[in-house]
Motif scaffolding. Structure first.
Motif, PDB file in Angstrom:
ATOM      1  N   ALA A   1      -1.777   7.886 -12.398  1.00 40.12           N
ATOM      2  CA  ALA A   1      -1.814   6.669 -11.908  1.00 40.12           C
ATOM      3  C   ALA A   1      -3.060   6.364 -10.716  1.00 40.12           C
ATOM      4  CB  ALA A   1      -0.594   6.128 -11.358  1.00 40.12           C
ATOM      5  N   THR A   2      -3.473   5.317 -10.706  1.00 34.82           N
ATOM      6  CA  THR A   2      -4.252   4.928  -9.551  1.00 34.82           C
ATOM      7  C   THR A   2      -3.409   4.846  -8.362  1.00 34.82           C
ATOM      8  OG1 THR A   2      -5.652   3.703 -11.027  1.00 34.82           O
ATOM      9  CG2 THR A   2      -6.012   3.165  -8.343  1.00 34.82           C
ATOM     10  N   PHE A   3      -3.903   5.677  -7.394  1.00 35.11           N
ATOM     11  CA  PHE A   3      -3.139   5.760  -6.001  1.00 35.11           C
ATOM     12  C   PHE A   3      -3.927   4.821  -4.931  1.00 35.11           C
ATOM     13  CE2 PHE A   3      -1.677   9.436  -8.050  1.00 35.11           C
ATOM     14  CZ  PHE A   3      -0.134   9.212  -8.282  1.00 35.11           C
ATOM     15  N   TYR A   4      -2.869   4.453  -3.838  1.00 34.70           N
ATOM     16  CA  TYR A   4      -3.788   3.596  -2.816  1.00 34.70           C
ATOM     17  C   TYR A   4      -3.144   4.127  -1.320  1.00 34.70           C
ATOM     18  CZ  TYR A   4      -4.321   0.514  -6.691  1.00 34.70           C
ATOM     19  OH  TYR A   4      -4.624  -0.085  -7.920  1.00 34.70           O
ATOM     20  N   HIS A   5      -3.899   3.641  -0.542  1.00 33.30           N
ATOM     21  CA  HIS A   5      -3.353   4.083   0.935  1.00 33.30           C
ATOM     22  C   HIS A   5      -3.988   2.781   1.693  1.00 33.30           C
ATOM     23  CE1 HIS A   5      -2.477   6.313   4.377  1.00 33.30           C
ATOM     24  NE2 HIS A   5      -3.671   5.819   5.001  1.00 33.30           N
ATOM     25  N   GLY A   6      -2.969   2.214   2.563  1.00 29.60           N
ATOM     26  CA  GLY A   6      -3.515   1.089   3.202  1.00 29.60           C
ATOM     27  C   GLY A   6      -3.515   1.616   4.689  1.00 29.60           C
TER      28      GLY A   6
ATOM     29  N   ALA B   1       1.636   4.132  -5.610  1.00 33.12           N
ATOM     30  CA  ALA B   1       0.862   3.752  -6.945  1.00 33.12           C
ATOM     31  C   ALA B   1       0.982   2.192  -7.173  1.00 33.12           C
ATOM     32  CB  ALA B   1       1.399   4.759  -8.101  1.00 33.12           C
ATOM     33  N   ALA B   2       1.450   1.506  -6.333  1.00 31.54           N
ATOM     34  CA  ALA B   2       1.753   0.217  -6.264  1.00 31.54           C
ATOM     35  C   ALA B   2       0.944  -0.610  -5.124  1.00 31.54           C
ATOM     36  CB  ALA B   2       3.209  -0.134  -5.921  1.00 31.54           C
ATOM     37  N   LEU B   3      -0.118  -1.332  -5.492  1.00 38.01           N
ATOM     38  CA  LEU B   3      -1.062  -2.095  -4.676  1.00 38.01           C
ATOM     39  C   LEU B   3      -0.314  -2.852  -3.632  1.00 38.01           C
ATOM     40  CD1 LEU B   3      -4.047  -2.726  -3.903  1.00 38.01           C
ATOM     41  CD2 LEU B   3      -3.744  -4.638  -5.519  1.00 38.01           C
ATOM     42  N   GLU B   4       0.903  -3.396  -3.819  1.00 34.61           N
ATOM     43  CA  GLU B   4       1.790  -4.186  -2.876  1.00 34.61           C
ATOM     44  C   GLU B   4       2.005  -3.311  -1.857  1.00 34.61           C
ATOM     45  OE1 GLU B   4       4.221  -7.004  -1.086  1.00 34.61           O
ATOM     46  OE2 GLU B   4       2.477  -7.256  -2.460  1.00 34.61           O
TER      47      GLU B   4
END
Length: 148
Positions: free
Chosen positions: A16-21, A52-55
């Motif tokens: 998956a694409t992973f995100y960190h805010g 893996a969730a942009l939200e």
């Protein structure tokens, strides 16, 4: 050919694409590492968190404290790549959100920044204010515990 000496990291949502805010100003190639204070706790944490969730990453950057001396730093969402194995985040997946619909994970290994999400839809001010009020209430009740 499989590299048996250096196997690829594994974990849920592999591929998956992973995100960190965050509110930290970083660049592609930088590593995010454990050992920093979390967004919700004063103690340094032994895990680095991502989703893996942009939200989930949107919440992460909106609730993040800015770097010392710059608490109003710009909110950022980085696209990250785990460098080691990762696991479901028990702070969100045990009782709060069974089955991990937030697709939230953590790792003791660094996350490599591979890009940045340039545009995303922030939460409405009243929604963000309500979330911050809920978090303040948890803190006042001593229920703002992070499973580290």
């Amino acid at each position: 050919m499989t590299d048996t000496a250096n196997p690829a990291p594994t974990g849920p949502d592999a591929g998956a694409t992973f995100y960190h805010g965050t509110r930290s100003d970083l660049k592609t190639g930088d590593l995010l590492v454990a050992g920093w204070k979390g967004n919700f706790q004063a103690q340094a944490l032994s895990w680095i968190y991502f989703s893996a969730a942009l939200e989930s990453a949107i919440w992460g950057c909106e609730l993040a404290k800015g770097p010392p001396g710059d608490e109003t730093a710009r909110e950022r969402i980085y696209i990250v790549e785990p460098t080691g194995d990762w696991f479901d985040d028990p702070n969100l997946t045990d009782k709060k959100f069974p089955g991990n619909p937030t697709r939230s994970y953590r790792s003791r290994a660094p996350l490599r920044i591979v890009g940045e999400v340039e545009t995303w839809e922030p939460h409405a001010p009243e929604v963000l204010a309500q979330m911050k009020a809920n978090l303040a209430k948890l803190k006042a009740e001593g229920k703002d515990v992070i499973i580290d």
